[in-house]
Structures are given as structure tokens and as C-alpha cells.
Design a protein around this motif. Sequence first.
Motif: not given
Length: 300
Positions: A273-300
Motif C-alpha cells: 500500500l505504500l509502494s508505487k503499485t498499491p492494490s485497492i483490493l489489498i487496501l480493502n482486505l487491510y481495512r477488514l483486518g483492521y476492523f476485526c482487530s478493533l472488535t477483539k477486545q469488545k468481543n463484537a
Amino acid sequence: MVSILIPTYNYDITALVNNILMQAKGLKEAYEIIVCDDCSNNNISLLKNKSFCIKNQLVFLENPNNLGRTKTRQILAQKAKYNWLLFLDSDVLPKSNTYLLNYIKHITPELDLIYGGFTYEKQKPEPDYYLRWYYGKEKEDIEAKLRSKKPYKTIISANILIRKEAFLNVNSHLTDNRYGYDNYFSIQLKQHNYKVLHINNEVFHLGLEKNEVYLKKKEQAAETIYHLYQLNKFKDPHINGLLHSFLTLKKYHLKNIYLFLFKLVKPIFTKNLLSKTPSILILNLYRLGYFCSLTKQKNA
């Protein structure tokens, strides 16, 4: 008839406002232009903007503290004297020389919002800005005909003409200073059954963020969706793409597996994502993983 409202923070708005003024001279309809500075700490742009507005007899407001774009827009809307509000972010520029007229001629009593669209320069920016540019070209630079198929999905509030009553009704639900409220703004429009028209009346988005800054903003946007989800603000949780993907993982008991895999590949994702060839698919996967990490402590 139209109040043109421009929130700004540490950005030179003179090119934008000068463009709008030139177009407004040919209008038969009444208009006003109000600029609100959100407590800029860049005195050069602040003084330049203020001087320009005073010289052109425009209303220039200054927030005593940094309130964020959402509250600044609320202040602008409350100050506006006309029933139709044209919101423009400070880092945009109309694509057409008949931009104002293009909006005004589409106003009808049945409509609540008209969205003209976003576009980007064809020439690539410097590599440090590729992520924002690629994302904008793929996700935001969309013809009105395509946007109309899902009218509430692709509304970017940096270029909208909206009925004052509708804006105040929707924006009043957004009370704090968070990044990423455009998604929820669109959801509120749909839940209130406001009538939306998409037209091709784009503005160029000029104020691109550097790759690291934009990736952080996408994390902040995910945090905003999670915050709203925790507050049960979504009548239909599946209306938001990121939240829908998360709930699908949760439904099939795959959230923890996805989070485990995300932690393993996060450095690889970040490098891309920080390279010269960022993938928007990877960005979407990244966002989903980050969202999951937010819910971990809350057991959402």
C-alpha cells in the motif's frame, strides 16, 4: 437561492473561490459565499484567505477552536440564508466553467440532494501520493449513470447541493470530530428516504494525502464505522460494505481466523500500500483486518 459553503483548514481557497465568483457573475439567481476557517495554525493561508474574502465582500467565519469538518459544516449551514446549500471542500476545483449553472438547472421541488461527482487529474502524482490517487480513480471517479444504480453509495459530501432542512436533519446526528462520516451521511440520507439525483458535474480533488497519511485515515474511517456500530446507529448493518464483510465473517465464525491471518500478512499488505503499485483490493482486505482487530477486545 443558493448558499455556497466552504469549510477550510490550513488550505489556500483563493483559486476555488475566485473560480466560483467568476461563474456566479453570470447567474440570475441570488447566491452567497461563506467560508469558515476551522482554527488554522498556518497563518499564511489563514491571512490570505481572510484578506481575499474581505476584499470580495464575502462572509469569512473563524472557529475559536478546531471543531472538525462536521461541526464546521453545521455552523455554515446554520449561518446560510438560502434553502439550497452547495458544500465544497477547500481542496477541490470545478471541472466545468458552467459548474454552478449545471447544479442550479437541476433543482426541483421533488429533490433533496444533487451530487455532481469527483474526478482526478489523469497524470499520476508523485509516488508518495499514489495510494490516494489510485483509490480515488477506482472508487470515486464514477460517471453519474453508474452512480445512479446505487444512489446512496457513492456520495462524497465535498461536492453536494443539498436542501438545508435535509442537511441539518442528517448532519445533526454527527456530533463529534471523526474522520469517515461520509459513509454514515449517505446511510442517513437513505434511512430518511431523501431523494437524490446524480449528475456529471465533477470537481477535481487536488489535496491528495501522502500514502502513510491516507492509510492512517482509512484506519480512522474504520474506527468511525465501528464506533457507530457499537452505538447501534445502523438500522441495516449490511448497508455499509466494510461492516457487511465483517458481519459475514462473524456469521460463519471466521473472524478470529481472518484476524490471525491479517496479523501475519499485515507487513506485506502495508509494504504494498505504500509502494508505487498499491492494490485497492489489498487496501480493502487491510481495512477488514483492521476492523476485526478493533472488535477483539469488545468481543463484537
